[in-house]
Design an enzyme around this catalytic site. Sequence first.
Site, PDB file in Angstrom:
ATOM      1  N   LYS A  11       0.814  -1.221   0.000  1.00 40.37           N
ATOM      2  CA  LYS A  11       0.000   0.000   0.000  1.00 40.37           C
ATOM      3  C   LYS A  11       0.859   1.287   0.000  1.00 40.37           C
ATOM      4  O   LYS A  11       2.068   1.235   0.258  1.00 40.37           O
ATOM      5  CB  LYS A  11      -0.937  -0.035   1.215  1.00 40.37           C
ATOM      6  CG  LYS A  11      -2.028  -1.107   1.110  1.00 40.37           C
ATOM      7  CD  LYS A  11      -2.951  -1.059   2.330  1.00 40.37           C
ATOM      8  CE  LYS A  11      -4.121  -2.019   2.203  1.00 40.37           C
ATOM      9  NZ  LYS A  11      -4.999  -1.968   3.413  1.00 40.37           N
ATOM     10  N   TYR A  51     -12.573  -1.685  -3.640  1.00 42.02           N
ATOM     11  CA  TYR A  51     -13.074  -1.759  -2.261  1.00 42.02           C
ATOM     12  C   TYR A  51     -14.599  -1.642  -2.185  1.00 42.02           C
ATOM     13  O   TYR A  51     -15.138  -1.299  -1.128  1.00 42.02           O
ATOM     14  CB  TYR A  51     -12.419  -0.680  -1.405  1.00 42.02           C
ATOM     15  CG  TYR A  51     -11.057  -1.086  -0.848  1.00 42.02           C
ATOM     16  CD1 TYR A  51     -10.900  -2.245  -0.084  1.00 42.02           C
ATOM     17  CD2 TYR A  51      -9.933  -0.304  -1.064  1.00 42.02           C
ATOM     18  CE1 TYR A  51      -9.668  -2.614   0.437  1.00 42.02           C
ATOM     19  CE2 TYR A  51      -8.688  -0.659  -0.538  1.00 42.02           C
ATOM     20  CZ  TYR A  51      -8.568  -1.821   0.216  1.00 42.02           C
ATOM     21  OH  TYR A  51      -7.352  -2.186   0.741  1.00 42.02           O
ATOM     22  N   PHE A  59     -15.526   4.376   6.971  1.00 44.85           N
ATOM     23  CA  PHE A  59     -14.158   4.741   6.600  1.00 44.85           C
ATOM     24  C   PHE A  59     -13.910   4.661   5.090  1.00 44.85           C
ATOM     25  O   PHE A  59     -12.789   4.885   4.638  1.00 44.85           O
ATOM     26  CB  PHE A  59     -13.148   3.855   7.342  1.00 44.85           C
ATOM     27  CG  PHE A  59     -13.307   2.367   7.104  1.00 44.85           C
ATOM     28  CD1 PHE A  59     -12.776   1.750   5.986  1.00 44.85           C
ATOM     29  CD2 PHE A  59     -13.982   1.580   8.032  1.00 44.85           C
ATOM     30  CE1 PHE A  59     -12.910   0.389   5.771  1.00 44.85           C
ATOM     31  CE2 PHE A  59     -14.135   0.210   7.826  1.00 44.85           C
ATOM     32  CZ  PHE A  59     -13.590  -0.377   6.690  1.00 44.85           C
ATOM     33  N   ARG A  87      -2.417 -14.070   4.515  1.00 39.53           N
ATOM     34  CA  ARG A  87      -3.146 -13.355   5.574  1.00 39.53           C
ATOM     35  C   ARG A  87      -2.367 -13.475   6.894  1.00 39.53           C
ATOM     36  O   ARG A  87      -2.259 -12.506   7.655  1.00 39.53           O
ATOM     37  CB  ARG A  87      -4.560 -13.925   5.759  1.00 39.53           C
ATOM     38  CG  ARG A  87      -5.507 -13.754   4.592  1.00 39.53           C
ATOM     39  CD  ARG A  87      -6.053 -12.377   4.414  1.00 39.53           C
ATOM     40  NE  ARG A  87      -6.776 -11.861   5.552  1.00 39.53           N
ATOM     41  CZ  ARG A  87      -7.439 -10.694   5.540  1.00 39.53           C
ATOM     42  NH1 ARG A  87      -7.468  -9.949   4.429  1.00 39.53           N
ATOM     43  NH2 ARG A  87      -8.058 -10.261   6.592  1.00 39.53           N
ATOM     44  N   ASN A 114      -2.005   0.443   6.761  1.00 38.20           N
ATOM     45  CA  ASN A 114      -1.481  -0.802   7.313  1.00 38.20           C
ATOM     46  C   ASN A 114      -0.653  -1.614   6.318  1.00 38.20           C
ATOM     47  O   ASN A 114      -0.523  -2.825   6.440  1.00 38.20           O
ATOM     48  CB  ASN A 114      -2.615  -1.637   7.923  1.00 38.20           C
ATOM     49  CG  ASN A 114      -3.675  -2.005   6.908  1.00 38.20           C
ATOM     50  OD1 ASN A 114      -3.568  -1.663   5.745  1.00 38.20           O
ATOM     51  ND2 ASN A 114      -4.695  -2.718   7.355  1.00 38.20           N
ATOM     52  N   HIS A 117      -2.291  -5.412   1.588  1.00 43.88           N
ATOM     53  CA  HIS A 117      -3.609  -6.033   1.386  1.00 43.88           C
ATOM     54  C   HIS A 117      -3.392  -7.464   0.951  1.00 43.88           C
ATOM     55  O   HIS A 117      -2.474  -7.742   0.174  1.00 43.88           O
ATOM     56  CB  HIS A 117      -4.397  -5.302   0.286  1.00 43.88           C
ATOM     57  CG  HIS A 117      -5.589  -6.091  -0.190  1.00 43.88           C
ATOM     58  ND1 HIS A 117      -6.816  -6.011   0.425  1.00 43.88           N
ATOM     59  CD2 HIS A 117      -5.716  -7.029  -1.178  1.00 43.88           C
ATOM     60  CE1 HIS A 117      -7.658  -6.849  -0.178  1.00 43.88           C
ATOM     61  NE2 HIS A 117      -7.011  -7.471  -1.151  1.00 43.88           N
ATOM     62  N   GLU A 128      -9.940 -10.374  -7.464  1.00 49.43           N
ATOM     63  CA  GLU A 128      -8.947  -9.313  -7.277  1.00 49.43           C
ATOM     64  C   GLU A 128      -7.763  -9.470  -8.237  1.00 49.43           C
ATOM     65  O   GLU A 128      -7.270  -8.470  -8.779  1.00 49.43           O
ATOM     66  CB  GLU A 128      -8.489  -9.293  -5.810  1.00 49.43           C
ATOM     67  CG  GLU A 128      -9.606  -8.808  -4.888  1.00 49.43           C
ATOM     68  CD  GLU A 128      -9.259  -8.869  -3.408  1.00 49.43           C
ATOM     69  OE1 GLU A 128     -10.110  -8.452  -2.599  1.00 49.43           O
ATOM     70  OE2 GLU A 128      -8.154  -9.323  -3.043  1.00 49.43           O
TER      71      GLU A 128
HETATM   72  P1  IDP Z   1      -8.065  -6.422   5.720  1.00 49.85           P
HETATM   73  O1  IDP Z   1      -7.236  -5.493   4.850  1.00 49.85           O
HETATM   74  O2  IDP Z   1      -7.277  -6.955   6.869  1.00 49.85           O
HETATM   75  O3  IDP Z   1      -8.764  -7.497   4.928  1.00 49.85           O
HETATM   76  P2  IDP Z   1     -10.656  -5.059   5.882  1.00 49.85           P
HETATM   77  O4  IDP Z   1     -11.596  -5.163   7.046  1.00 49.85           O
HETATM   78  O5  IDP Z   1     -11.023  -5.800   4.629  1.00 49.85           O
HETATM   79  O6  IDP Z   1      -9.211  -5.507   6.408  1.00 49.85           O
HETATM   80  O7  IDP Z   1     -10.482  -3.513   5.569  1.00 49.85           O
HETATM   81  C1  IDP Z   1      -9.871  -3.098   4.368  1.00 49.85           C
HETATM   82  C2  IDP Z   1      -8.908  -1.977   4.691  1.00 49.85           C
HETATM   83  O8  IDP Z   1      -9.651  -0.852   5.139  1.00 49.85           O
HETATM   84  C3  IDP Z   1      -7.934  -2.270   5.838  1.00 49.85           C
HETATM   85  O9  IDP Z   1      -6.807  -3.007   5.423  1.00 49.85           O
HETATM   86  C4  IDP Z   1      -7.582  -0.867   6.288  1.00 49.85           C
HETATM   87  O10 IDP Z   1      -6.633  -0.250   5.394  1.00 49.85           O
HETATM   88  C5  IDP Z   1      -8.918  -0.152   6.151  1.00 49.85           C
HETATM   89  N1  IDP Z   1      -9.721  -0.188   7.384  1.00 49.85           N
HETATM   90  C6  IDP Z   1     -10.370  -1.248   7.925  1.00 49.85           C
HETATM   91  N2  IDP Z   1     -11.051  -0.909   9.029  1.00 49.85           N
HETATM   92  C7  IDP Z   1     -10.850   0.425   9.198  1.00 49.85           C
HETATM   93  C8  IDP Z   1     -11.309   1.391  10.171  1.00 49.85           C
HETATM   94  O11 IDP Z   1     -12.068   1.086  11.110  1.00 49.85           O
HETATM   95  N3  IDP Z   1     -10.855   2.668   9.994  1.00 49.85           N
HETATM   96  C9  IDP Z   1     -10.058   3.052   8.951  1.00 49.85           C
HETATM   97  N4  IDP Z   1      -9.618   2.180   8.028  1.00 49.85           N
HETATM   98  C10 IDP Z   1     -10.002   0.882   8.144  1.00 49.85           C
HETATM   99 MG    MG Z   2     -10.231  -7.325   3.481  1.00 49.39          MG
END
Ligand code: IDP
Ligand code: MG
Length: 140
Positions: A11, A51, A59, A87, A114, A117, A128
């Site tokens: 990312k 997304y 968010f 994962r 973070n 992905h 994807e």
């Molecule tokens: P993942 O990437 O671990 O699968 P997801 O729940 O699919 O997590 O969320 C997609 C992305 O959205 C996350 O990787 C993160 O960058 C962002 N994200 C998820 N939850 C939040 C939140 O509560 N606040 C802000 N960004 C979030």
């Molecule tokens: Mg996800």
Amino acid sequence: MAIERTFSIIKPDAVERNLIGDILKMIEESGLKVKAMKMIHMDRAQAEGFYAVHKERPFFGELVDYMISGPVVVSCLEGENAIKAYRELMGATNPADAAEGTIRKRFAVNLQNNSCHGSDGPDTAKTEVAYFFNDDELVG
Ligand code: IDP
Ligand code: MG
């Protein structure tokens, strides 16, 4: 054990901090093979489509802004149980909850920024990979 393919994004926060190499090193050392890879800078429509599953989440707008804030490295990875394996290598979504030795524990800035992905299941992995790669780009 099944040989699977999964989809990965390094990312913008990680690309911006010169962490492409460190993250790829962790991916390759885990045994996953890179089947396809490129650097792209997503436009808004592309990120919103990617997304779309999160479009009702509070968010969503900030997530899309972040994902188009700079270039990313997208790849297709292959290996035994690749979806779950990647994962696990990434760690929990929130780096505060991520286990030692995971990509997010080492590099993620916060819950949104973070660093990586990874697809969450076989159907999303297929969708994807196809969202970013044509069949003739899967050369690895
Ligand atoms: P993942 O990437 O671990 O699968 P997801 O729940 O699919 O997590 O969320 C997609 C992305 O959205 C996350 O990787 C993160 O960058 C962002 N994200 C998820 N939850 C939040 C939140 O509560 N606040 C802000 N960004 C979030
Ligand atoms: Mg996800």
